[in-house]
Design an enzyme around this catalytic site. Structure first.
Site, PDB file in Angstrom:
ATOM      1  N   PHE A 213      10.781  -5.043  -5.570  1.00 24.88           N
ATOM      2  CA  PHE A 213      10.090  -5.609  -4.412  1.00 24.88           C
ATOM      3  C   PHE A 213      10.269  -7.124  -4.651  1.00 24.88           C
ATOM      4  O   PHE A 213       9.636  -7.689  -3.859  1.00 24.88           O
ATOM      5  CB  PHE A 213       8.717  -5.171  -4.341  1.00 24.88           C
ATOM      6  CG  PHE A 213       8.644  -3.606  -4.388  1.00 24.88           C
ATOM      7  CD1 PHE A 213       9.283  -2.754  -3.353  1.00 24.88           C
ATOM      8  CD2 PHE A 213       7.786  -3.083  -5.366  1.00 24.88           C
ATOM      9  CE1 PHE A 213       9.286  -1.435  -3.399  1.00 24.88           C
ATOM     10  CE2 PHE A 213       7.904  -1.600  -5.178  1.00 24.88           C
ATOM     11  CZ  PHE A 213       8.368  -0.916  -4.387  1.00 24.88           C
TER      12      PHE A 213
ATOM     13  N   TRP B 148       6.294  -6.166   3.194  1.00 31.47           N
ATOM     14  CA  TRP B 148       6.626  -6.984   1.923  1.00 31.47           C
ATOM     15  C   TRP B 148       7.149  -6.247   1.042  1.00 31.47           C
ATOM     16  O   TRP B 148       8.096  -6.978   0.275  1.00 31.47           O
ATOM     17  CB  TRP B 148       5.193  -7.589   1.446  1.00 31.47           C
ATOM     18  CG  TRP B 148       5.487  -8.392   0.294  1.00 31.47           C
ATOM     19  CD1 TRP B 148       5.640  -9.879   0.106  1.00 31.47           C
ATOM     20  CD2 TRP B 148       5.122  -8.068  -1.080  1.00 31.47           C
ATOM     21  NE1 TRP B 148       5.521 -10.220  -1.337  1.00 31.47           N
ATOM     22  CE2 TRP B 148       5.499  -9.276  -1.804  1.00 31.47           C
ATOM     23  CE3 TRP B 148       5.069  -6.939  -1.572  1.00 31.47           C
ATOM     24  CZ2 TRP B 148       5.334  -8.990  -3.299  1.00 31.47           C
ATOM     25  CZ3 TRP B 148       4.876  -6.592  -3.054  1.00 31.47           C
ATOM     26  CH2 TRP B 148       4.968  -8.045  -3.770  1.00 31.47           C
ATOM     27  N   HIS B 149       6.684  -5.051   0.755  1.00 25.85           N
ATOM     28  CA  HIS B 149       7.297  -4.025  -0.347  1.00 25.85           C
ATOM     29  C   HIS B 149       8.908  -3.759  -0.153  1.00 25.85           C
ATOM     30  O   HIS B 149       9.513  -3.273  -0.985  1.00 25.85           O
ATOM     31  CB  HIS B 149       6.418  -2.805  -0.538  1.00 25.85           C
ATOM     32  CG  HIS B 149       5.184  -3.118  -1.158  1.00 25.85           C
ATOM     33  ND1 HIS B 149       3.957  -3.668  -0.244  1.00 25.85           N
ATOM     34  CD2 HIS B 149       5.070  -3.030  -2.376  1.00 25.85           C
ATOM     35  CE1 HIS B 149       3.066  -3.561  -1.312  1.00 25.85           C
ATOM     36  NE2 HIS B 149       3.648  -3.451  -2.614  1.00 25.85           N
ATOM     37  N   GLY B 150       9.299  -3.719   1.101  1.00 26.55           N
ATOM     38  CA  GLY B 150      10.442  -3.573   1.159  1.00 26.55           C
ATOM     39  C   GLY B 150      10.775  -3.307   2.969  1.00 26.55           C
ATOM     40  O   GLY B 150      10.306  -2.951   3.723  1.00 26.55           O
TER      41      GLY B 150
END
Lengths: 467, 386
Positions: free
Chosen positions: A467, A301-303
């Site tokens: 993000f 989800w963060h990248g």
């Protein structure tokens, strides 16, 4: 428009606040529409190209929520949108995608997925379009969270607004604390990090530890500073946002860390991923599998990149180890031991999170282990004899990647002290201590604000915007 | 008092104190203006300043918007120091030296775009050199918000000036100005229509230990530059196109830095890249000329009668006639540069680059470099030792 910019502080915010107060007096029913309009303007100011995307996403999800049979389609469409903008290059590499990531897409997509899932689960509550638009686009949280949940926000947007001077005073103060975290701590520390995490920098032991510690503190003060500013801003409009941080570096184990760090994302992942996967309901092995999957997807989800996947996997492994340890070990350790171990584990994982690629992360981790050598400042060469006597023979080639001359190192020391020893923002403002409207407290806040203002000539973005 | 009244008092104290202190500091800094960021034709410009000029892009962008010159000099500190604005070559036209200390090509291009927006440019004289031919931010004070984009520049600029006035460094320096401890070495470049006061350079060189001591640090700095880069060439092309659309004539010139700097490029293995860069510049100027623009490129660098002047280490004199040190030429050289480009005629110093002569010219420069190695062993040894 950044919260820590003059245009936001002296133009946008006063205008939005003035409109809010006027409507509060004459047309309270229009407040939700006014704030929604202001929020869309706020988003469009970043990049007008993605304003239609945000508005389309809001209208589409609102429409899906009205029709029970479209809820699954809505969730799939949200995931497809996120997949296209955020993961296309990662999932199908080699194509010239040339996609610009819309600011805040992860946050407004997750917010709406939660709403659709709850509708699918049988939640019957329906909201007006203006309230829904405000819920999704509400400018304090739109760009970098907290991840809002409709059940805690919609009642606040729907109830009659009222003027409360305490909200203004507390809101301003929380905002100032957040601004100070960003401007006076996170930004000065930032110069210690980039040189250490540059590919092929090969940081030696001291550089690697200072760089990693600096990033650990920068990320916390940058992101929790943003969250405080969002919470404070929202409080000006009488709306309470959920807490997002609760002194995470004081956690005594990794599970507790995740209950204290980015709390709204942790809550989302628990409620909409971990629990639907089965949670801890089907035995230890399934629980560990679910933990790993949840953290892997949380990392992703963060990248879209392998370092984020590795970071998520590492935290998943930490959690599995922790639960496994709890199951077999009965003796209790002192709390300080758990705090040290947890902080160390989290710091090592941040190396993966910060490094541009896995090779650089490996270099920094190698540096942390002393694999790139140990070099002391040249000025300490006069102690070489004593160190030799202790059986240690370090080099005295100086510190290449850390600038000791500026304010960065003192700011890092202060940040460490505050993160590990001081009460956090919510403890200051109510949960533990009572923030009373004393004149000296007001003057103290004003002076803190002025310190920030006088150091805001080089505005920097918040880390979590990416993000 | 009830709780609401207590909190009202809290908010009033917070807002009142913040506004009072910020307003006082802003008013003080705006009035004193220690870095002269919003002055033109005011007595402030006659004030002597420290040798190192701070925030000069702020002062120059503002001055350009007020002065609206017809002739603009662009480039880095070499042009800022060396190219004189007091010249008869441009008749009655208003001339301003908009070159910036430390500027990369990207910085200089931004300055040219700014000048083209705030005034009607007739001529742009643009000094370039290979090492600074990049898009890096060379002058870190050059906030791109200072570049004009529309007709509301001065309004927007007053907001920017106000914002900059609320800062620690400016407040401390305002107090120093009022106390008379700010430093008084030389005039602001704004007092000389953008040209750097020689006394500022003298002060800097003295602080380094004199001309002799400044020679090698400057050579090393020159050779260390990251240019030339492809994105900078693209930027120059775009800016030249913009100038052509505005009907301005463009004169690019490669700065007459000392021969030791050109030699340093050779010993650092950058000679071939420099020759390729010259070829690209030549093609660029010819392409724009074919499209009806008045664009030309001159080379004053390399090995010629001016650039090969002996440094103190070789000649014995404490100072050089044509140079402050190896990187910065004096205004007598700047006069020669302008005369060569605008006074007509050809001479041994300064060559217009064209496709027809480039190959022979570059071959001649290589031979001149080899002769320089033989005839100037002291300088050659200094550069080789780095």
């Amino acid at each position: 428009m950044l919260f820590n910019s003059f245009s936001f502080l002296f133009l946008y915010l006063p205008i939005v606040l003035a409109g809010y107060f006027v409507l509060l007096r004459w047309r309270p029913a229009w407040i939700a529409a006014w704030l929604a309009l202001a929020s869309l303007f706020f988003y469009g100011y970043w990049d007008t190209r993605y304003l239609p995307l945000l508005m389309g996403s809001i209208l589409f999800n609102y429409w899906c929520a009205q029709h029970q049979r479209l809820l699954t389609l809505g969730v799939m469409a949200n995931l497809a949108l996120l997949g296209y903008y955020k993961y296309a290059d990662f999932l199908v590499p080699g194509q010239d995608w040339d996609i610009l990531l819309p600011v805040g897409i992860s946050f407004f997509t997750f917010t709406q997925i939660a709403y659709l899932v709850d509708r699918h689960r049988g939640d019957r509550e329906k909201y007006g379009l203006a309230q829904y638009t405000l819920f999704v686009s509400y400018f304090p949280h739109l760009i970098a969270g907290p991840v809002l949940h409709h059940k805690e926000m919609m009642p606040q947007f729907s109830r009659p607004a009222r003027f409360n001077m305490e909200d203004i005073g507390i809101g301003l103060s929380i905002f100032v604390i957040g601004l100070a975290k960003k401007v006076l701590l996170a930004d000065p520390i930032s110069v210690l990090i980039a040189p250490v995490f540059t590919p092929h920098a090969q940081p030696q032991l001291i550089e690697a530890w200072i760089g990693t510690l600096a990033y650990t503190m920068q990320l916390y003060f940058d992101f929790s500073g943003y969250s405080d500013m969002a919470i404070g801003l929202s409080r000006l409009f009488g709306v309470r946002l959920p807490l997002n941080f609760n002194s995470p570096y004081k956690a005594a184990n990794i599970s507790e860390f995740w209950r204290r760090w980015h709390m709204t994302l942790s809550r989302f992942l628990r409620d909409y991923l971990y629990v639907p996967l089965g949670g801890n309901r089907h035995g230890a092995l399934n629980r560990y599998r679910n933990l790993m999957l949840t953290m892997l997807l949380g990392g992703l989800w963060h990248g879209a990149g392998w370092p984020f996947v590795a970071w998520g996997a590492l935290h998943g492994a930490y959690l599995v180890l922790h639960h496994g340890w709890q199951a077999v070990a009965r003796s209790s350790r002192p709390r300080w031991w758990g705090r040290c171990l947890t902080l160390l584990a989290v710091m090592l994982a941040w190396v993966l999170f910060r490094a541009p690629d896995l090779a650089t992360a490996g270099e920094v981790l190698q540096g942390l282990a002393g694999g790139n050598g140990v070099s002391l400042p040249r000025g300490l060469v006069r102690w070489a004899g004593e160190l030799d006597g202790l059986g240690w023979h370090p080099a005295f080639d100086g510190i290449r990647w850390i600038d000791f001359s500026g304010p960065a190192v003192p700011a890092l020391m202060l940040a460490i002290t505050l993160a590990l020893c001081a009460p956090n923002t919510q403890e200051l403002f109510g949960l533990r201590l009572r923030w009373t409207p004393a004149t000296w407290r007001s003057a103290l806040m004003a002076l803190t604000f002025l310190c920030c203002l006088f150091n805001m000539n080089r505005v920097s973005e918040f880390l979590y915007f990416q993000f | 008092m009830d709780a609401q009244a207590d909190w009202r008092h809290y908010v009033v104290v917070f807002c009142g104190l913040s506004l009072l202190v910020a307003g006082t500091a802003a008013a003080l800094n705006y009035h004193v203006d220690p870095y002269l960021i919003h002055q033109w034709d005011t007595p402030h410009l006659q004030r002597l300043l420290p040798g190192r000029e701070k925030l000069s892009p702020w002062g120059k962008t503002y001055a350009l918007a007020r002065f609206q010159p017809e002739v603009l000099y662009a480039g880095n500190s070499r042009t800022e120091l060396g190219l004189p604005v007091q010249t008869k070559l441009f008749g009655a036209m208003r001339v301003f030296n908009g070159a910036l200390s430390g500027a990369s090509l990207g910085d200089a291009a931004a300055m040219v775009r700014h000048a083209a927006t705030v005034s009607r440019l007739h001529t742009v004289v643009w000094g370039i050199d290979a090492p600074s031919f990049s898009m890096e931010i060379g002058n870190t004070d050059f906030d791109r918000a200072l570049v004009a984009a529309d007709g509301y520049y001065l309004l927007r600029r007053s907001l920017l000036n106000f914002k900059r006035a609320i800062s620690v460094d400016m407040t401390l320096d305002s107090i120093r100005v009022l106390r008379g401890t700010f430093g008084a070495v030389c005039q602001s470049s704004l007092a000389l229509h953008g040209q750097r006061d020689g006394r500022c350079v003298r002060d800097r060189i003295d602080s380094l230990g004199g001309t002799s001591a400044a020679i090698m640090p400057r050579v090393r700095d020159f050779a260390r530059g990251g240019g030339p880069t492809a994105d900078a060439m693209h930027e120059l092309d775009e800016t030249a196109r913009m100038l052509c659309r505005h009907g301005a004539r463009l004169r690019l010139y490669i700065n007459p830095t000392h021969a030791m700097t050109a030699d340093a490029l050779y010993w650092h293995g950058k000679w071939q890249a420099m020759e390729a860069w010259q070829a690209q510049l030549t093609v660029l100027a010819e392409r724009h000329r074919r499209q009806g623009c008045d664009a030309r490129i001159f080379d004053f660098s390399g090995f010629n009668s001016i650039t090969t002047e002996a440094p103190p280490q070789a000649g014995g004199a404490a100072e050089m006639k044509n140079y402050w040190e190896t990187s910065h030429y004096r205004t007598n050289v700047g006069h020669m540069v302008l005369t060569r480009m605008f006074g007509g005629g050809a001479g041994p110093f300064g060559v217009e680059l064209t496709s027809a002569m480039l190959s022979a010219y570059q071959s001649g420069q290589r031979a001149a470099r080899d002769r320089y190695h033989q005839m100037h062993p002291v300088e050659t040894a200094m550069v080789r030792e780095r």
